[in-house]
Design an enzyme around this catalytic site. Structure first.
Site, short mmCIF file in Angstrom:
data_model
loop_
_atom_site.label_atom_id
_atom_site.label_comp_id
_atom_site.label_asym_id
_atom_site.label_seq_id
_atom_site.Cartn_x
_atom_site.Cartn_y
_atom_site.Cartn_z
N ALA A 174 -5.76 -10.37 -7.81
CA ALA A 174 -4.60 -9.69 -7.23
C ALA A 174 -4.91 -8.19 -7.28
CB ALA A 174 -3.35 -10.01 -8.03
N GLY B 222 -0.07 -1.77 -12.19
CA GLY B 222 -0.73 -3.08 -12.25
C GLY B 222 0.16 -4.16 -11.70
N ASN B 223 -0.17 -5.40 -11.97
CA ASN B 223 0.69 -6.52 -11.55
C ASN B 223 0.58 -7.65 -12.56
OD1 ASN B 223 -1.49 -8.47 -10.67
ND2 ASN B 223 -1.99 -6.72 -9.37
N ARG B 224 1.33 -8.73 -12.33
CA ARG B 224 1.47 -9.76 -13.35
C ARG B 224 0.39 -10.85 -13.30
NH1 ARG B 224 6.66 -8.92 -15.31
NH2 ARG B 224 8.11 -8.12 -13.74
N SER B 225 -0.64 -10.67 -12.52
CA SER B 225 -1.67 -11.72 -12.45
C SER B 225 -2.30 -11.93 -13.83
CB SER B 225 -2.75 -11.29 -11.45
OG SER B 225 -3.88 -12.12 -11.61
#
Ligand code: CTP
Length: 400
Positions: free
Chosen positions: A277, A209-212
């Site tokens: 994102a 995943g990512n930090r969005s």
């Protein structure tokens, strides 16, 4: 439906003043911010404490807060604060003073200062209501551009039966909501929005995943709904709530699910703004059971996800508007322009990771808009809701 609206409720001295409490409650429940101004005569019918508690703001009724204090209740400021004013109940005496421009109490001074639409809901006994003077005052107020909320018929407090009963609070809120919907610039326009990260599963418990956080996309959704748009918000996993009832939220996890939801909603959308994102790569295979720790190294094979923005750009009709985001660290403008053309966009919102307070996780953002016509507009660091409003102003310039 009334989210973000500032409504001033004026209460005058009629037995129907008890209904003001229900009116204030309904308006608050529908998301409005409400302030109450009372005439001194209305205190005999309902307490300021009741209305202050329900409206969550102190009630005002006189020109000065405390005689001799030098502080005053600024009727001009109140008039300017309001998006609309509702005088309910409006007595025969208040109608007469409004019609002749008198200002011998704070409520009347606020009415004369208000630049917003003013609604008035008369409440009085049958014979008073039918008197030609009252009827003429109502007509005069309508000629001034005020909105008359017709009283209902039925048994009156006096025991007489006929017209004069103040309209019910739910009727008043319905009327206002309908009127506001008519005025909204994005009424009947469908907006497809994406927000947040995507989670690409490795196994039943792990993902890439990512930090969005989704804050930018959610702010755009609220701003578009406030302008009357029908909003479909396709969001990855986030810890945010939508507030406006005009937002249809579709929760997804992966890029594949997001693509599927977007493809369903794009054909009849007027505008697409894709701020999610989305993962560019996902694991080529997802293990059916938890991957066990065995070797000192684990090689993951990834494959590209479908670019949702580019896919919508390929399907875009001439009348549709498509906007994407570009988060860049270097050669920002050139990279963003490349994306704008490659994905067939009308505009791209550029944020640079070089700017403090911009991008993921912050409550603020610093953006530039690049149009396909090459027009370039740069903004200061602003809160995400403010950036969302700037973005919608730019969309409306293209759309309307
Ligand atoms: N986007 C998308 N689907 C993807 C990837 C990105 O819809 N699979 C959208 C994002 O929502 C955003 C824009 O495309 O509006 C970002 O463009 P992209 O080329 O993906 O930017 P980056 O991910 O930053 O690309 P790169 O790493 O190549 O700079």
């Amino acid at each position: 439906m009334l989210h973000g609206k500032h409504i001033l409720v004026g209460v005058t001295g009629s037995i129907a003043a008890y209904k003001s409490a229900f009116l204030v409650r309904e308006l608050i429940k529908k998301g409005a911010s409400v302030r109450v101004v009372m005439t001194p005569a209305s205190f005999d019918f309902i307490t300021p404490l009741t209305l202050a508690t329900l409206s969550k703001h102190p009630v005002v009724s006189s020109f000065t807060s405390d005689p001799g204090s030098g502080e005053w209740n600024n009727h001009v400021e109140m008039g300017l604060w309001a998006d609309l004013m509702i005088i309910a109940p409006a007595t025969a005496s208040t109608l007469a003073k409004m019609a002749s421009g008198q200002a011998d109490n704070l409520l009347l001074a606020v009415y004369l200062s208000a630049r917003c639409p003013v609604y008035f809901a008369p409440a009085m006994d049958l014979d008073m209501y039918q008197h030609p003077a009252v009827q003429e005052n109502i007509r005069q107020l309508q000629r001034f551009g005020n909105r008359f909320i017709r009283p209902g018929s039925g048994e009156l407090a006096s025991g007489l039966v006929g017209e004069g009963r103040m309209a019910e609070p739910h009727e008043i809120t319905a009327l206002i909501t309908d009127d506001l919907a008519q005025d909204q610039p994005l009424k009947d326009k469908k907006f497809l929005l994406t927000a947040g990260p995507t989670h690409e599963a490795l196994d039943p418990v792990r993902f890439i995943g990512n930090r969005s956080t989704g804050k930018m996309g959610f702010a755009i959704a609220e701003a578009a709904a406030e302008l009357g748009a029908e909003v479909v918000l396709v969001t990855g996993p986030v810890h945010l709530q939508t507030k406006h009832s005009g937002i249809k939220r579709i929760d997804v996890r992966s890029a594949r699910e997001m693509l599927h939801a977007c493809l369903q909603h794009w054909p009849d959308a007027a505008v697409g703004i894709l701020s999610a994102a989305v993962a560019d790569y996902r694991p080529k295979t997802t293990a059916g059971t938890k991957i066990k720790k065995k070797d000192p190294f684990l090689l993951l094979e990834l494959e590209a996800t479908t670019d949702i923005l580019k896919t919508l750009g390929q399907k875009k009709e001439a009348k549709q508007i498509l906007i994407g985001f570009a988060l860049e660290t270097n050669d920002e403008e050139a990279n963003a322009r490349k994306k704008l053309h490659a994905k067939n966009l009308d505009m791209i919102v550029l944020n640079s990771l070089q700017d403090q307070g911009a991008g993921f996780g912050h409550d603020t953002n610093k953006v530039s808009f690049i149009h396909k016509s090459n027009k370039f507009t740069s903004f200061e660091l602003k809160s995400k809701p403010e950036v969302a409003r700037d973005l919608l102003s730019a969309v409306m310039e293209i759309l309307l």
